[in-house]
Design an enzyme around this catalytic site. Structure first.
Site, mmCIF file in Angstrom:
data_model
loop_
_atom_site.group_PDB
_atom_site.id
_atom_site.type_symbol
_atom_site.label_atom_id
_atom_site.label_comp_id
_atom_site.label_asym_id
_atom_site.label_seq_id
_atom_site.Cartn_x
_atom_site.Cartn_y
_atom_site.Cartn_z
ATOM 1 N N CYS A 196 48.831 40.348 41.758
ATOM 2 C CA CYS A 196 49.081 39.216 42.644
ATOM 3 C C CYS A 196 50.178 38.335 42.037
ATOM 4 O O CYS A 196 50.120 37.111 42.101
ATOM 5 C CB CYS A 196 47.818 38.418 42.931
ATOM 6 S SG CYS A 196 46.971 37.782 41.466
ATOM 7 N N ASP B 31 36.231 48.014 29.210
ATOM 8 C CA ASP B 31 37.626 47.668 28.979
ATOM 9 C C ASP B 31 38.499 48.791 29.506
ATOM 10 O O ASP B 31 38.442 49.927 29.011
ATOM 11 C CB ASP B 31 37.857 47.462 27.472
ATOM 12 C CG ASP B 31 39.252 46.956 27.158
ATOM 13 O OD1 ASP B 31 40.126 46.984 28.051
ATOM 14 O OD2 ASP B 31 39.483 46.546 26.002
#
Length: 438
Positions: free
Chosen positions: A375, A303
């Site tokens: 993105c 993580d």
């Protein structure tokens, strides 16, 4: 059934049901498609039909509803999507109208709903006789096939570019390839593609990129199996240039799966790379990709927002934060995204992005670079995150850089969808200053 094209249309209708009614990603909805359809042509048709409907769903949905006297029963909901597919095909005129109608009718029978065949036939023949209805005008939902909240955010963030962005989100994407510098050159790879009858283009501003002029079977491209080529949008390839890599550096690629940027890093420089991702299955894809390309790095399930369990205490020279985001910059490539995201997701993403930046900044050595990338085309996930981070971190300095045909957004730069035929990406480069600010 195979001769009529019923099977691909039936598969597409069921996939659309999974996406639009049950919230599944299209790639998941199409999982196992190869077991149901042997021909690659049929599988490609399913994807094309799904993508077209997803790009124009509100208008197609409205037209189907207008032709039905009442909504279909829940068990026959997939027929609603089958009708949307057929209506879109009639507009597209790729195949003769009678063949489209016949295939849809046969698909209903193949799907075990033969009593509904007459209804489907009647609806589509009525559609052939009657015009499709009024033009959408200024209604972004109908005109561009976008959820209203997303169109509003795009117009707010990009008032001068909104129409171009919305239109670009509905154009079929090109196939961009990334050349593995360790095994070949752009010139050699281009020559091999051209010799195989695959016309392509290169651009000096995109140093490792080749764009195919028409779709092709990726696994059959010359050099692909040998690791000479990978599929990666030219916008995504920018990240490795901004990292300013050099041999011997220690590099972290956070949120790395499926591994395109991590592989590009290893293709460019002899670095010590750690690529991490929370998803174990996606992390395995990173290593699979490296094996095909002849690359060596370390991939781990971890993580990024909680480094204590996995960080060994040695600082990184370069960190790439390829942050989780709305993916609104890649709508042309993944048209299902617009229907899977909700406006509340943007705020949730921002919190995750802030947490990752905060956690990883202390892992960067003074003088090192962190590249923040998404993105997305939404300021809330991009520019605003950079501004908030710079407000909190006195030892963070934005680094100016140029990218062809991009927008400066202070801080960072935005690639808008369609610019140089790339997907939409945001990039911010930050340098960590020494403790004394020198």
């Amino acid at each position: 059934m195979a001769a009529t094209g019923a099977r691909p249309r039936l598969a597409a209708a069921h996939a659309l049901t999974e996406v639009l009614d049950r919230g599944r990603a299209l790639t998941d909805a199409l999982d196992g498609l190869g077991d149901r359809l042997d021909a690659s042509r049929d599988r490609a048709q399913v994807r094309r039909l799904c993508n077209r409907v997803l790009r124009n769903w509100p208008a197609l949905d409205a037209r189907v509803r207008a032709r039905l006297r009442k909504p279909l029963a829940r068990r026959n909901r997939w027929i609603h999507f089958l009708l949307a597919i057929a209506v879109d095909e009639l507009d597209d005129a790729r195949e003769p109208a009678p063949a489209v109608v016949h295939a849809a009718v046969e698909a209903v029978r193949a799907g075990g709903a033969a009593p509904m065949a007459g209804l489907v036939n009647a609806v589509l023949r009525t559609e052939l006789r009657a015009p499709p209805g009024p033009e959408p005008g200024d209604d972004d939902v109908l005109r561009y096939g976008m959820p209203g909240w997303l169109a509003r955010r795009i117009r707010t963030d990009w008032p001068d570019d909104a129409d171009a962005i919305l239109a670009a989100g509905n154009r079929p994407p090109p196939t961009w390839l990334r050349v593995n510098r360790r095994r070949t050159t752009v010139e050699a790879a281009r020559a091999a593609l051209e010799a195989a009858g695959l016309p392509c283009t290169v651009d000096a501003r995109l140093p490792d990129a080749i764009r195919l002029e028409r779709p092709a079977a990726i696994g059959q491209l010359p050099g692909f199996r040998e690791g000479h080529l990978s599929v990666q949008d030219a916008g995504a390839q920018v990240a490795v240039d901004l990292l300013d890599l050099a041999a011997g550096q220690r590099v972290l690629d956070a949120c790395a799966a499926p591994g395109g940027k991590a592989a590009h890093i290893l293709e460019r420089a002899d670095v010590e790379l750690l690529a991490i991702d929370r998803d174990a299955a996606r992390t395995r894809r990173i290593e699979t990709g490296w094996a095909r390309l002849g690359l060596s790095g370390r991939a781990a399930v971890a993580d990024a927002a909680r480094p204590d369990p996995w960080w060994d205490g040695r600082p990184f020279d370069r960190i790439l934060v390829d942050a989780p985001c709305s993916a609104t910059g890649v709508l042309r490539r993944h048209p299902d995204v617009r229907w899977l995201r909700r406006e509340a997701d943007i705020e949730a993403n921002a919190a995750i992005q802030d947490a990752i930046l905060e956690a990883l900044w202390s892992l960067l050595r003074p003088g090192g670079l962190l590249v923040y990338a998404t993105c997305s085309i939404l300021h809330a996930e991009n520019r605003d995150r950079g501004r908030k981070f710079l407000e909190r971190q006195s030892d963070a300095e934005p680094v100016a850089f140029e990218l062809p045909e991009t927008r400066a957004v202070d801080p960072g730069r935005q690639i808008l969808p369609g610019s140089l035929d790339r997907d939409g990406f945001y990039y911010l480069v930050l340098r960590r200053l020494p403790a004394d600010g020198a």
